[in-house]
Design a protein around this motif. Structure first.
Motif, mmCIF file in Angstrom:
data_model
loop_
_atom_site.group_PDB
_atom_site.id
_atom_site.type_symbol
_atom_site.label_atom_id
_atom_site.label_comp_id
_atom_site.label_asym_id
_atom_site.label_seq_id
_atom_site.Cartn_x
_atom_site.Cartn_y
_atom_site.Cartn_z
ATOM 1 N N PHE A 1 0.825 -1.130 0.024
ATOM 2 C CA PHE A 1 -0.076 -0.113 0.120
ATOM 3 C C PHE A 1 0.576 1.349 -0.037
ATOM 4 O O PHE A 1 0.295 2.204 -0.128
ATOM 5 N N THR A 2 2.306 1.064 0.456
ATOM 6 C CA THR A 2 2.813 2.244 0.629
ATOM 7 C C THR A 2 4.311 2.144 -0.237
ATOM 8 O O THR A 2 4.869 0.762 -0.422
ATOM 9 N N GLU A 3 5.171 3.113 -0.485
ATOM 10 C CA GLU A 3 6.349 3.131 -1.051
ATOM 11 C C GLU A 3 7.466 2.616 -0.169
ATOM 12 O O GLU A 3 7.253 2.962 1.135
ATOM 13 N N GLN A 4 8.345 1.788 -0.440
ATOM 14 C CA GLN A 4 9.381 1.261 0.588
ATOM 15 C C GLN A 4 10.728 1.801 0.152
ATOM 16 O O GLN A 4 11.127 1.673 -0.876
ATOM 17 N N VAL A 5 11.511 2.249 1.122
ATOM 18 C CA VAL A 5 12.663 2.654 0.793
ATOM 19 C C VAL A 5 14.072 2.084 1.588
ATOM 20 O O VAL A 5 13.847 1.882 3.031
ATOM 21 N N LEU A 6 14.869 1.389 1.178
ATOM 22 C CA LEU A 6 15.889 0.782 1.719
ATOM 23 C C LEU A 6 17.258 1.442 1.439
ATOM 24 O O LEU A 6 17.393 1.776 0.613
ATOM 25 N N GLN A 7 17.828 1.608 2.660
ATOM 26 C CA GLN A 7 19.191 2.048 2.873
ATOM 27 C C GLN A 7 20.049 1.073 2.302
ATOM 28 O O GLN A 7 19.807 -0.083 2.191
ATOM 29 N N PRO A 8 21.463 1.455 1.920
ATOM 30 C CA PRO A 8 22.205 0.550 1.478
ATOM 31 C C PRO A 8 22.474 -0.832 2.414
ATOM 32 O O PRO A 8 22.657 -0.469 3.675
ATOM 33 N N GLY A 9 22.535 -1.973 1.946
ATOM 34 C CA GLY A 9 22.703 -2.907 2.983
ATOM 35 C C GLY A 9 21.677 -3.008 3.958
ATOM 36 O O GLY A 9 21.643 -4.153 4.863
ATOM 37 N N GLU A 10 20.494 -2.532 3.902
ATOM 38 C CA GLU A 10 19.365 -2.687 4.497
ATOM 39 C C GLU A 10 18.566 -3.991 4.403
ATOM 40 O O GLU A 10 18.068 -4.021 3.247
ATOM 41 N N ARG A 11 18.048 -4.845 5.227
ATOM 42 C CA ARG A 11 17.077 -5.749 5.382
ATOM 43 C C ARG A 11 16.016 -5.572 6.260
ATOM 44 O O ARG A 11 16.130 -5.242 7.320
ATOM 45 N N VAL A 12 14.695 -5.819 5.519
ATOM 46 C CA VAL A 12 13.515 -5.498 6.039
ATOM 47 C C VAL A 12 12.756 -6.724 6.035
ATOM 48 O O VAL A 12 12.651 -7.526 5.068
ATOM 49 N N SER A 13 11.752 -6.697 7.136
ATOM 50 C CA SER A 13 10.796 -7.957 7.140
ATOM 51 C C SER A 13 9.366 -7.268 6.910
ATOM 52 O O SER A 13 9.223 -6.493 7.825
ATOM 53 N N MET A 14 8.539 -7.589 5.892
ATOM 54 C CA MET A 14 7.307 -6.618 5.489
ATOM 55 C C MET A 14 6.058 -7.815 5.723
ATOM 56 O O MET A 14 6.047 -8.796 5.168
ATOM 57 N N PRO A 15 5.218 -7.178 6.608
ATOM 58 C CA PRO A 15 4.321 -8.125 6.898
ATOM 59 C C PRO A 15 2.801 -7.859 5.833
ATOM 60 O O PRO A 15 2.703 -6.761 5.360
ATOM 61 N N VAL A 16 2.043 -8.831 5.851
ATOM 62 C CA VAL A 16 0.726 -8.917 5.066
ATOM 63 C C VAL A 16 -0.224 -9.393 5.869
ATOM 64 O O VAL A 16 -0.116 -10.841 6.056
ATOM 65 N N SER A 17 -1.342 -8.738 6.104
ATOM 66 C CA SER A 17 -2.386 -9.247 6.974
ATOM 67 C C SER A 17 -3.378 -9.637 6.150
ATOM 68 O O SER A 17 -3.918 -8.656 5.399
ATOM 69 N N PHE A 18 -4.213 -10.754 6.152
ATOM 70 C CA PHE A 18 -5.158 -11.206 5.186
ATOM 71 C C PHE A 18 -6.288 -12.308 5.666
ATOM 72 O O PHE A 18 -5.850 -12.786 6.646
ATOM 73 N N TYR A 19 -7.254 -12.390 4.926
ATOM 74 C CA TYR A 19 -8.222 -13.478 5.195
ATOM 75 C C TYR A 19 -8.873 -13.867 3.913
ATOM 76 O O TYR A 19 -8.792 -13.051 3.044
ATOM 77 N N ILE A 20 -9.197 -15.088 3.862
ATOM 78 C CA ILE A 20 -10.207 -15.453 2.970
ATOM 79 C C ILE A 20 -11.585 -15.222 2.950
ATOM 80 O O ILE A 20 -12.065 -15.774 3.979
#
Length: 202
Positions: free
Chosen positions: A136-155
């Motif tokens: 839903f939003t733009e992601q910005v990563l710094q040099p060498g940065e690692r991020v864990s990004m969640p997604v919440s959902f249901y069927i």
């Protein structure tokens, strides 16, 4: 129908040209209007694998389960490493679930990205409801940065009553990250870092 006076004064060739220009203008206007309409149509119906967006959790949870698979890729020119943390999940229909994707910027520069997404099969798109998502939003990563990004959902439980959806046994959620221009503030900081002497860089 009575023609305007200016139309009657025009030569047949000019009338034809004016008519064609009018048709072209109408078609151009419709093409621009079609983009937001198509996006709205896909979100409402799930057409082309577009997921639904939910503002709250489902009120109904069924005893039935469904397999959800997770897929990740990057577009040409996007140097990030991007992958799902889990390959698949067995979920209860109607229950809220939390999955994670991981992104890593292996370069020495700041990079911004936006994720596109879809669900397969297409018939399940409108029943795969995302409550929160990094897409839903733009992601910005710094040099060498690692991020864990969640997604919440249901069927959505309504899938079991759908003429085609009731035959779906597994759903694949796919994301593709694309490079985007850095936000103005971040771009200015990046330019400052490039201009600064190496001795004062962090």
């Amino acid at each position: 129908m009575k023609r305007p006076a200016f139309w009657l004064r025009m030569s047949p060739q000019n009338r034809t040209m004016t008519g064609l220009l009018g048709v072209a203008a109408v078609m151009t206007s419709l093409s621009f209007a079609a983009v937001p309409f198509y996006d709205w149509f896909c979100r409402v119906t799930g057409y082309a694998g577009t997921t639904a967006v939910a503002t709250s959790e489902s009120d109904v949870v069924l005893d039935q389960t469904m397999l959800v698979r997770f897929d990740a890729s990057t577009s040409a020119g996007m140097p990030w490493e991007f992958k799902p943390v889990q390959k698949e999940m067995e979920v209860q229909i109607g229950a809220t679930n939390l999955a994670f994707y991981e992104a890593y910027n292996p370069t020495d520069r700041v990079i911004a990205g936006t994720a596109g997404f879809n669900v397969a099969p297409d018939t399940a798109g409108g029943y795969f409801a995302k409550i929160e998502c990094f897409c839903f939003t733009e992601q910005v990563l710094q040099p060498g940065e690692r991020v864990s990004m969640p997604v919440s959902f249901y069927i959505d439980p309504a899938i079991v009553d759908d003429r085609e959806g009731k035959f779906v046994k597994a759903i694949t959620l796919s994301y593709t990250f694309h490079t985007t221009a850095l936000p103005d503030q971040q771009a200015a900081l990046d330019l400052d870092n490039v201009a600064a002497p190496a001795a004062v860089r962090n």
